[in-house]
Design a protein around this motif. Sequence first.
Motif, PDB file in Angstrom:
ATOM      1  N   LEU A  17     -40.393 -15.773  17.224  1.00  0.00           N
ATOM      2  CA  LEU A  17     -40.464 -14.633  17.611  1.00  0.00           C
ATOM      3  C   LEU A  17     -39.997 -13.764  16.255  1.00  0.00           C
ATOM      4  N   VAL A  18     -40.676 -12.582  16.056  1.00  0.00           N
ATOM      5  CA  VAL A  18     -40.356 -11.687  15.349  1.00  0.00           C
ATOM      6  C   VAL A  18     -40.316 -10.229  15.556  1.00  0.00           C
ATOM      7  N   VAL A  19     -39.356  -9.445  15.187  1.00  0.00           N
ATOM      8  CA  VAL A  19     -38.866  -8.151  16.040  1.00  0.00           C
ATOM      9  C   VAL A  19     -38.850  -6.949  14.798  1.00  0.00           C
ATOM     10  N   ASN A  20     -39.430  -6.045  15.001  1.00  0.00           N
ATOM     11  CA  ASN A  20     -39.476  -4.886  13.920  1.00  0.00           C
ATOM     12  C   ASN A  20     -37.922  -4.373  13.860  1.00  0.00           C
ATOM     13  N   GLN A  21     -37.536  -4.243  12.757  1.00  0.00           N
ATOM     14  CA  GLN A  21     -36.005  -4.003  12.423  1.00  0.00           C
ATOM     15  C   GLN A  21     -35.537  -2.586  13.220  1.00  0.00           C
ATOM     16  N   ALA A  22     -36.363  -1.817  12.945  1.00  0.00           N
ATOM     17  CA  ALA A  22     -36.016  -0.312  13.579  1.00  0.00           C
ATOM     18  C   ALA A  22     -36.323  -0.403  15.157  1.00  0.00           C
ATOM     19  N   ALA A  23     -37.050  -1.079  15.663  1.00  0.00           N
ATOM     20  CA  ALA A  23     -37.131  -1.216  17.012  1.00  0.00           C
ATOM     21  C   ALA A  23     -36.037  -2.155  17.359  1.00  0.00           C
ATOM     22  N   LEU A  24     -35.578  -2.983  16.974  1.00  0.00           N
ATOM     23  CA  LEU A  24     -34.211  -3.852  17.284  1.00  0.00           C
ATOM     24  C   LEU A  24     -33.010  -2.766  17.374  1.00  0.00           C
ATOM     25  N   LYS A  25     -33.048  -1.770  16.427  1.00  0.00           N
ATOM     26  CA  LYS A  25     -31.787  -0.807  16.635  1.00  0.00           C
ATOM     27  C   LYS A  25     -31.959   0.261  17.864  1.00  0.00           C
TER      28      LYS A  25
END
Length: 224
Positions: free
Chosen positions: A195-203
Amino acid sequence: MNRSNHGDTSQLILALSKGRIFDDTLPLLEAAGITVLDNPETSRKLILETNDPNVRVIIVRATDVPTYVQYGAADFGVAGKDVLLEHGGEGLYQPIDLNIAACRMSVAVKAGFDYDTAVRQGARLRVATKFVQTAREHFAAKGVHVDLIKLYGSMELAPLVGLSDAIVDLVSTGSTLRANNLVEVEHIMEISSRLVVNQAALKLKRERLQPIIEAFERASKNQG
């Protein structure tokens, strides 16, 4: 990052590639209560709706998944370790090995080619692969001199027609290698999808993403 996708914190976009990763991700989505309403094998749509109006799936080429997530066109995605190693993983949070789409990356040669002797004698090998970065690091660590030939299609043909001495490719059952008179001579690493997540989206979208990430994590432990 992406101006359009991060404005609405309730909307989530998941990037997947067709085939094994898509099929193996469906049970993980189901564990998170998300059902994809279209089949990418029969539908020409590239944006698929789900039973949750705020979650959509985009269908992209496997090698493009990290790029869509990195730049925020998708909030999260599923990509093979092989793809992530080539991409470099910039701008991506990789919280979970999902234990799906498992295979291995190996060196293979035409049956009868004395790979061990060629390596021992310091021969300069021609190696065909789409995984140039991984192959370069593998052979450099062994002190083997190689000329890397980047291919996008079937690797198995390269040694058969004299384009290369060896290939670096993903192997699942090995049946394609055997059918083309090739043999595995070296195991480089085990590969599975993450699983990979966009760092801005995670916030910005943590409230929406966190329960899905946790559901994926629970379901993937059952896969492992």
